[in-house]
Write an enzyme that holds these catalytic residues in place. Structure first.
Site, mmCIF file in Angstrom:
data_model
loop_
_atom_site.group_PDB
_atom_site.id
_atom_site.type_symbol
_atom_site.label_atom_id
_atom_site.label_comp_id
_atom_site.label_asym_id
_atom_site.label_seq_id
_atom_site.Cartn_x
_atom_site.Cartn_y
_atom_site.Cartn_z
ATOM 1 N N HIS A 192 -13.063 -24.554 -17.244
ATOM 2 C CA HIS A 192 -14.181 -24.754 -16.320
ATOM 3 C C HIS A 192 -15.503 -24.644 -17.067
ATOM 4 O O HIS A 192 -15.626 -23.846 -17.998
ATOM 5 C CB HIS A 192 -14.149 -23.713 -15.195
ATOM 6 C CG HIS A 192 -12.940 -23.805 -14.324
ATOM 7 N ND1 HIS A 192 -11.722 -23.262 -14.690
ATOM 8 C CD2 HIS A 192 -12.749 -24.403 -13.112
ATOM 9 C CE1 HIS A 192 -10.831 -23.506 -13.722
ATOM 10 N NE2 HIS A 192 -11.428 -24.196 -12.764
ATOM 11 N N HIS B 32 -14.265 -34.853 -8.911
ATOM 12 C CA HIS B 32 -13.670 -33.577 -8.471
ATOM 13 C C HIS B 32 -14.107 -33.229 -7.044
ATOM 14 O O HIS B 32 -14.158 -32.062 -6.675
ATOM 15 C CB HIS B 32 -14.079 -32.475 -9.447
ATOM 16 C CG HIS B 32 -13.296 -31.204 -9.325
ATOM 17 N ND1 HIS B 32 -11.924 -31.159 -9.143
ATOM 18 C CD2 HIS B 32 -13.696 -29.899 -9.371
ATOM 19 C CE1 HIS B 32 -11.522 -29.903 -9.103
ATOM 20 N NE2 HIS B 32 -12.572 -29.118 -9.219
ATOM 21 N N HIS C 123 -16.234 -29.498 -3.227
ATOM 22 C CA HIS C 123 -15.129 -28.631 -3.651
ATOM 23 C C HIS C 123 -14.360 -28.021 -2.473
ATOM 24 O O HIS C 123 -14.055 -26.822 -2.447
ATOM 25 C CB HIS C 123 -15.641 -27.502 -4.561
ATOM 26 C CG HIS C 123 -14.588 -26.942 -5.469
ATOM 27 N ND1 HIS C 123 -13.721 -25.936 -5.076
ATOM 28 C CD2 HIS C 123 -14.255 -27.219 -6.748
ATOM 29 C CE1 HIS C 123 -12.910 -25.620 -6.076
ATOM 30 N NE2 HIS C 123 -13.207 -26.396 -7.108
ATOM 31 N N ASP D 215 -13.704 -28.339 -15.279
ATOM 32 C CA ASP D 215 -13.944 -28.569 -13.852
ATOM 33 C C ASP D 215 -15.219 -27.890 -13.364
ATOM 34 O O ASP D 215 -15.660 -26.881 -13.922
ATOM 35 C CB ASP D 215 -12.779 -28.018 -13.024
ATOM 36 C CG ASP D 215 -11.526 -28.861 -13.110
ATOM 37 O OD1 ASP D 215 -11.461 -29.757 -13.963
ATOM 38 O OD2 ASP D 215 -10.588 -28.592 -12.325
ATOM 39 N N ASP D 216 -15.766 -28.434 -12.283
ATOM 40 C CA ASP D 216 -16.743 -27.796 -11.393
ATOM 41 C C ASP D 216 -18.202 -27.974 -11.794
ATOM 42 O O ASP D 216 -19.082 -27.535 -11.071
ATOM 43 C CB ASP D 216 -16.461 -26.299 -11.206
ATOM 44 C CG ASP D 216 -15.139 -26.021 -10.531
ATOM 45 O OD1 ASP D 216 -14.499 -26.979 -10.070
ATOM 46 O OD2 ASP D 216 -14.729 -24.836 -10.482
#
Length: 270
Positions: free
Chosen positions: A223, A128, A132, A78-79
């Site tokens: 991540h 995603h 965020h 993620d991210d």
């Protein structure tokens, strides 16, 4: 005169539709106690459009794992993409010939999209959100904007639109679920994760910690950017992959995992 909870809810819902005829979403305060009434329509928890029009999807889905009929596991990151970490993750995956699913932030695709130019067709790139945010606090229009902006940018950047969506922090209200379903995205959470905080004094322990969580069909959260402690996982990614292979696992993307699960379900009912 005493105001009942239903009367309070109805009043809140009426405030949402507005005297001017424009139906707007009501924002929740930063902190609500359990007795604070929520509006019928327009709050982050509502899975109904704020103007009460028909949804643009008949159904949606949320998954935490595959069916578990085969020893398949999906690694997810993620991210990103981010220039400090994403290349390290991609290099480790390439060295082990392992596909993964990357849940990308729109702002990072905008700024560092080239990092995944070679990932198309090898890895899976998923949505995603753009900035965020905690979608558990956002209304339908805001959730829709975060999701649609990201999907549109990813399609423009990579030539392929994402089919999967992961909400930041794993927080979903009804509004986020509705927005994802209307965007024809499957909402993907996870069933195992890199828990760097549990091995802070023995970082090599991340290998066994992840291996101990994984089951057939697991979706593993990690991540490819963030706080420095997450490098515990990135630095040991080859060891994690080899450990899971020793346990008989095959690595697949999330979409491949879900497709195999759907096929197994169909076969079992055939």
């Amino acid at each position: 005169m005493e105001v009942t909870r239903r009367q309070a809810l109805t009043a809140a819902a009426g405030a949402a539709v507005g005297a001017a005829g424009a139906v707007g979403a009501l924002r929740l305060e930063e902190h609500l106690d359990q007795d604070t009434p929520l509006p019928f329509y327009g709050s982050p928890v509502s899975a109904i459009r704020p103007d009460r029009s028909a949804p643009a999807a008949a159904a949606g889905s949320v998954v935490w794992a595959g069916s578990g009929t085969e020893r398949h596991v999906a690694l997810t990151f993620d991210d990103g993409p981010h220039p400090d970490w994403t290349p390290r993750v991609l290099a480790a995956l390439a060295a082990e010939d392992v596909p993964a699913t990357f849940f990308c932030l729109g702002r990072d695709v905008r700024d560092h999209g080239d990092l995944h130019r070679e990932s198309v067709g090898r890895h899976e790139l998923a949505n995603h959100t753009f900035e965020h945010p905690d979608l558990g606090r956002h209304d339908w229009a805001e959730c829709r904007d975060e999701i649609e902006r990201t999907s549109r940018l990813m399609k423009d950047t990579y030539g392929v639109a994402p089919t999967l969506f992961r909400p930041p922090y794993g927080h979903v209200g009804g509004a986020a679920l509705l927005a994802a379903a209307e965007a024809r995205l499957t909402t993907v959470l996870w069933s195992a994760q890199a828990r760097e905080d549990l091995v802070a004094d023995r970082p090599d322990g991340i290998v066994e910690d992840i291996a101990g969580q994984v089951r057939p069909g697991s979706i593993v959260l990690a991540h490819d950017t963030g706080s420095q402690d997450r490098l515990v996982t990135i630095d040991r990614l080859p060891a994690i992959i080899r450990r899971l292979r020793d346990d008989g696992y095959t690595f697949v993307t999330v979409s491949a995992l879900l497709a195999a699960s759907a096929s197994a379900t169909t076969a079992s009912h055939g």
